[in-house]
Design a protein around this motif. Sequence first.
Motif, PDB file in Angstrom:
ATOM      1  N   ILE A  37       0.848  -1.196   0.000  1.00 38.90           N
ATOM      2  CA  ILE A  37       0.000   0.000   0.000  1.00 38.90           C
ATOM      3  C   ILE A  37       0.883   1.246   0.000  1.00 38.90           C
ATOM      4  O   ILE A  37       0.664   2.190  -0.773  1.00 38.90           O
ATOM      5  CB  ILE A  37      -0.916   0.001   1.231  1.00 38.90           C
ATOM      6  CG1 ILE A  37      -1.783  -1.260   1.280  1.00 38.90           C
ATOM      7  CG2 ILE A  37      -1.798   1.248   1.248  1.00 38.90           C
ATOM      8  CD1 ILE A  37      -2.572  -1.425   2.563  1.00 38.90           C
ATOM      9  N   GLY A 166      -2.514   1.228   5.887  1.00 41.83           N
ATOM     10  CA  GLY A 166      -3.403   2.174   5.212  1.00 41.83           C
ATOM     11  C   GLY A 166      -3.633   3.430   6.034  1.00 41.83           C
ATOM     12  O   GLY A 166      -3.649   4.544   5.501  1.00 41.83           O
ATOM     13  N   PRO A 249      -5.866  -0.056  -5.432  1.00 43.67           N
ATOM     14  CA  PRO A 249      -5.491   1.281  -4.971  1.00 43.67           C
ATOM     15  C   PRO A 249      -6.018   2.409  -5.854  1.00 43.67           C
ATOM     16  O   PRO A 249      -6.435   3.462  -5.344  1.00 43.67           O
ATOM     17  CB  PRO A 249      -3.957   1.238  -4.993  1.00 43.67           C
ATOM     18  CG  PRO A 249      -3.622  -0.197  -4.790  1.00 43.67           C
ATOM     19  CD  PRO A 249      -4.689  -0.956  -5.528  1.00 43.67           C
ATOM     20  N   ALA A 259      -6.467   5.862   0.453  1.00 42.83           N
ATOM     21  CA  ALA A 259      -5.644   4.776   0.978  1.00 42.83           C
ATOM     22  C   ALA A 259      -6.298   4.071   2.159  1.00 42.83           C
ATOM     23  O   ALA A 259      -6.202   2.844   2.295  1.00 42.83           O
ATOM     24  CB  ALA A 259      -4.283   5.325   1.400  1.00 42.83           C
TER      25      ALA A 259
END
Length: 421
Positions: A37, A166, A249, A259
Amino acid sequence: MNSRQVPGRPFAWADRNYRIQTAATVVSGLGNAGAPIATAFAVLESGGDTTDVGYVTAARLVPLVLLLLLGGALADRLPRHRVMVTANLFNALSQLVLAVLVLDGGVRIWQLTLLAAAGGAGQAFYTPAAQGLLMRSVPPESAARAFAVFRMAQNGAQIGGAALGGTLVAAIGPGWVLAVDALAYALAAGLRVLLRIEPAAASSHRPSLVRELREGWREFVGRRWLWAVVLQFSVVMTCITAIESVYGPVAAQQRLGGARSWGIAMAAFGVGLLSTGFLMARWQPRRILLTGNYAVFLFALPALALALHAPAALVAAAMFTDGAAVTVFGVNWMVALQQEIPDELMSRVSAYDTVGSLALTPLGTALAGPAAGALGLDGALFACAAVTLLLAAAALLVPEVRRLARTTPAVSPAPEQVAAG
C-alpha cells in the motif's frame, strides 16, 4: 525434526523451529502487509500514474521469478535458516533505503523501481528456504492443523499490518510504513538466527547446481496435479496481483476515499484468512486438491465488486470471502506438497511452484495500466474475474486434481489446542 508430543500440552505437535518460524513470520508480516500500500501511494504521490504503479510492482516480481530456482537449489544444499536470515537482512536494508528516500521527499520513479527489484531479489532466496523449513518442522499426522495455525498467525499479522499501513499512509505518508517494514525484516532475521537445524551429512560427491535443478524439475513435471495447478495459478496470480497492487489502490483513490479504505479492504481480506484458519484446524477433507480448487472460484469476487462500483463495505466483504478461500486452498495445497514431495527436494519443488505461479505476473502487472487504458478500469476488472472463473473450472478437468486424497491419518485436535491457536 522433533515430533515428540506431550499429551495435554498446547502445540504438542510443534517443535522449536516451527514456533520460532511462526513468530518471525508474524513479525515480518506486520511490516510486509502495509508495504505494498505504501509503495503504491508513494508512486502516486511522486507524480506517477496507474501505469507507473504497475511498473514498480512488476520490478519487484521480475528478479523474484528469475532468481527463485537458484534460491531453491541453494536452500536444499545450504542450511535453510542461514539463507533466510541473509535474505531478511538484505530486505531490511533495501526497505530502509527506500524509506529514507521517500521521507526525504522527491523520490524518483526509477529509484522506487530499483529498490522494489532489490526487495524481490531478497524474497527469491527467502521463499523456498522458508517453505522447506516449515514442511520439515511439522509431523505429517498434524500437518493440516499446523499449517492452519501457521496461516492464522501469518494472517493475523496481515490484518493489523494492512489496517495500520493504510491508516499511516493516510495520516503521515508512506515513508514511515516502509521504515516499519525495514525494522520488521531486521527483527525477523534476529529471531531466525535462533533456529536449530541439524547439518546435512557431508558428501564428497555433491551434484552440481544444474543437476540438482534438473532433479527438482523431474519431480515437478512428473506429477500432473502439481504442474496443472501451478499453470492455473500462473494466470490467476497475475489477476490477483493486478487487483491488489494496481486496480484496487487506483479504484480506492478514485471512488472509495483513498488509501484508508483500501487498507480496510485489505484488512478484511486478512480477517477472512484468519477466521478460516480455525475451520481448517478442524476440517480435514479427504479430497485435498478438489476442496482447495473449489475455493479458487471465490477469488473472482473482489474484481467483480470493484467493477460493479460496489460501496466500500461490499468491497471489504468480497475481500473477506476471498481471504477465506485463499486459506482453504492454501492449507490443502501445503498438505498435498508435504505428503507427496520428498523433504530433500522440497525447496526446489517449492521454487518451481512459485516460479510457475508468478511467471506471468511481472508482464501482467506491467500491462495492467495499459489494459485499464484500453478496456477501462471496469473492463479490466471484469476480464480478471472471468479468467479466474474459467481457470478454476479448467483445473477440475484434471483427474489427479479431483482424486488426490489425504493418506496420513489426521490427529484430532483437542478443543483447548485449537483455541490456543
